[in-house]
Design a protein around this motif. Structure first.
Motif, short mmCIF file in Angstrom:
data_model
loop_
_atom_site.label_atom_id
_atom_site.label_comp_id
_atom_site.label_asym_id
_atom_site.label_seq_id
_atom_site.Cartn_x
_atom_site.Cartn_y
_atom_site.Cartn_z
N THR A 66 -2.62 -122.26 43.35
CA THR A 66 -2.30 -122.19 44.88
C THR A 66 -2.51 -120.64 45.21
OG1 THR A 66 -0.21 -121.40 44.40
CG2 THR A 66 -0.54 -123.92 44.14
N THR A 67 -2.47 -120.87 46.61
CA THR A 67 -2.67 -119.53 47.44
C THR A 67 -1.24 -118.57 47.09
OG1 THR A 67 -3.65 -120.61 49.19
CG2 THR A 67 -2.86 -118.45 49.69
N ASN A 68 -0.31 -118.90 46.80
CA ASN A 68 1.03 -118.37 46.47
C ASN A 68 0.76 -117.78 45.22
OD1 ASN A 68 3.53 -117.47 47.07
ND2 ASN A 68 4.21 -119.12 45.75
N ASP A 69 0.14 -118.42 44.15
CA ASP A 69 -0.13 -117.99 42.91
C ASP A 69 -1.13 -116.92 42.92
OD1 ASP A 69 1.33 -119.89 41.44
OD2 ASP A 69 -0.53 -121.15 41.21
N VAL A 70 -2.21 -116.71 43.86
CA VAL A 70 -3.14 -115.81 43.95
C VAL A 70 -2.38 -114.69 44.69
CG1 VAL A 70 -5.07 -114.93 45.44
CG2 VAL A 70 -5.11 -117.38 44.29
N ILE A 71 -1.46 -114.73 45.54
CA ILE A 71 -0.82 -113.64 46.03
C ILE A 71 0.15 -113.00 45.03
CG2 ILE A 71 0.88 -113.00 47.98
CD1 ILE A 71 -0.30 -115.33 49.55
N LEU A 72 1.10 -113.93 44.39
CA LEU A 72 1.63 -113.11 43.46
C LEU A 72 1.00 -112.51 42.30
CD1 LEU A 72 4.36 -116.01 43.05
CD2 LEU A 72 4.46 -114.03 44.31
N ASP A 73 -0.24 -113.13 41.99
CA ASP A 73 -0.92 -112.20 41.00
C ASP A 73 -1.24 -111.05 41.43
OD1 ASP A 73 -2.35 -112.36 38.25
OD2 ASP A 73 -4.04 -112.34 39.75
N THR A 74 -1.87 -111.00 42.62
CA THR A 74 -2.41 -109.87 43.21
C THR A 74 -1.31 -108.84 43.30
OG1 THR A 74 -4.14 -111.09 44.41
CG2 THR A 74 -3.63 -108.85 45.07
N ARG A 75 -0.26 -109.22 43.77
CA ARG A 75 0.94 -108.41 43.81
C ARG A 75 1.24 -107.47 42.56
NH1 ARG A 75 4.84 -111.34 47.36
NH2 ARG A 75 3.49 -110.68 49.08
N GLN A 76 1.28 -108.54 41.65
CA GLN A 76 1.75 -108.08 40.22
C GLN A 76 0.74 -107.07 39.64
OE1 GLN A 76 4.95 -108.86 38.67
NE2 GLN A 76 4.01 -107.13 37.40
N ARG A 77 -0.41 -107.38 40.03
CA ARG A 77 -1.37 -106.38 39.36
C ARG A 77 -1.42 -105.00 39.95
NH1 ARG A 77 -5.70 -108.60 36.62
NH2 ARG A 77 -5.84 -110.99 36.32
N LEU A 78 -1.11 -105.15 41.42
CA LEU A 78 -1.04 -103.77 42.00
C LEU A 78 0.45 -103.11 41.87
CD1 LEU A 78 -2.04 -102.35 44.59
CD2 LEU A 78 -0.60 -103.63 45.94
N ALA A 79 1.33 -103.75 41.36
CA ALA A 79 2.60 -103.10 40.60
C ALA A 79 2.42 -102.71 39.56
CB ALA A 79 3.63 -104.37 40.84
N ASP A 80 1.52 -103.47 38.71
CA ASP A 80 1.22 -102.92 37.29
C ASP A 80 0.59 -101.52 37.44
OD1 ASP A 80 2.74 -105.08 36.10
OD2 ASP A 80 1.09 -106.07 35.80
N LEU A 81 -0.55 -101.32 38.01
CA LEU A 81 -1.28 -100.45 38.40
C LEU A 81 -0.42 -99.10 39.01
CD1 LEU A 81 -3.84 -98.82 38.52
CD2 LEU A 81 -4.15 -99.87 40.76
N ALA A 82 0.58 -99.54 39.76
CA ALA A 82 1.53 -98.33 40.28
C ALA A 82 2.37 -97.78 39.14
CB ALA A 82 2.34 -99.10 41.30
N ALA A 83 2.84 -98.68 38.36
CA ALA A 83 3.69 -98.39 37.32
C ALA A 83 2.99 -97.67 36.38
CB ALA A 83 4.40 -99.54 36.56
#
Length: 318
Positions: A66-83
């Motif tokens: 789902t588009t929501n899955d894609v958004i959540l996954d992208t957001r999580q990857r971005l958060a992981d990189l920042a961490a």
């Protein structure tokens, strides 16, 4: 007074999760730390976002997330990189931004909103960022962003192997902004500046702008090459004088060569830590992101390239 970085905000860096983007993030966080600024990691999600009012939980196509899955996954990857970046650089404030739309628009918008010091990009990547240096996108970033734009190519060299900051000089008032950026970068990294002015024979004209911009107006085609070269060297020295006086700790060398602009800069990029050019200078420098010189520098330089836009005539430094 000239500001050597456009804004007082963070260093903005674009990412798409690729290795090239990782190298850009590494370069950007090092620069943020050296400047005492924060880091803002930006990701654009072009073509993946639903239209306004769309149901994010609507049934997807068979086998597709789902588009929501894609958004959540992208957001999580971005958060992981920042961490990860925060853990490795505890003294630097690291934030993120996830924007819809083309990467060039997202980066410029975030940079303006945050009053960014500069925009940093990888030389290539996947998805939308893979097209960043193809066609007119890179030129669009530099043309529309009122910030220096740095394109990172490859991993940063070991400090022991760091070369000079190579600066393309055209002697124009607008080129002062690029010179200021180069000197400020060199000063905080304890590097030398190697200023390069390339010119061709009198019948073909100089490689960087009209002769008048370097004080050569009125010279005749019959003037000896060594006299033209000496006059150009003197003009380059005068153009850089405000910055050499402001940064007396920076070692500076000048070079005036009879060569094509692209070749002169690329030849010297092999030993450089950073190559700095202005985007709105005279002659070829004015077209640096629109013609063969810009393509050669962005695609083939052996070091990161900083393109410094000067939309208005800068005031000389105090």
């Amino acid at each position: 007074m000239v500001t050597n970085e456009s804004g007082g905000g963070p260093v903005v860096v674009g990412t798409d999760g690729s290795q090239c983007a990782r190298q850009a993030v590494t370069w950007a966080v090092g620069e943020a730390a050296a400047m005492g600024r924060g880091l803002l990691i930006v990701r654009a999600a072009r073509g993946r976002w639903p239209p306004p009012g769309a149901d994010l939980l609507a049934a997807p196509l068979a086998g597709a997330p789902t588009t929501n899955d894609v958004i959540l996954d992208t957001r999580q990857r971005l958060a992981d990189l920042a961490a990860e970046v925060r853990q490795q650089n505890p003294g630097t404030v690291v934030e993120t931004a996830l924007r819809d739309g083309p990467p060039e628009e997202a980066l410029v918008a975030v940079a303006e909103d945050s009053d960014a010091a500069m925009i940093v990009l990888g030389a290539s990547g996947s998805g939308a960022f893979a097209r960043l240096l193809l066609g007119s996108t890179a030129a669009e970033v530099a043309r529309t962003a009122f910030r220096p734009v740095v394109v990172v190519r490859g991993p940063a060299p070991h400090p022991a192997n760091a070369g000079p900051v190579v600066l393309g000089v055209d002697g124009s008032d607008q080129g002062s902004e690029a010179a200021g950026f180069a000197f400020a970068f060199a000063a905080r990294h304890r590097l030398a500046v190697h200023a390069v002015h390339a010119w061709l024979s009198p019948t073909l004209g100089p490689a960087f702008g009209p002769a008048g911009e370097l004080g050569l107006a009125g010279q005749t085609p019959g003037l000896a090459r060594d006299e033209l070269s000496a006059a150009a060297a003197k003009a380059v020295h005068q153009a850089l004088r405000p910055w050499t006086e402001r940064y007396p700790e920076v070692e500076v060398t000048h070079e005036v060569v009879e060569d094509l602009a692209a070749k002169a800069l690329l030849d010297r990029s092999a030993e450089a830590t950073l190559l700095v050019v202005g985007s709105h200078g005279g002659g070829e420098l004015r077209r640096v992101l629109l013609g063969s010189v810009g393509h050669a520098v962005l695609y083939h330089a052996d070091c990161p390239v900083a393109v410094v836009r000067s939309p208005e005539k800068p005031e000389p430094p105090d």
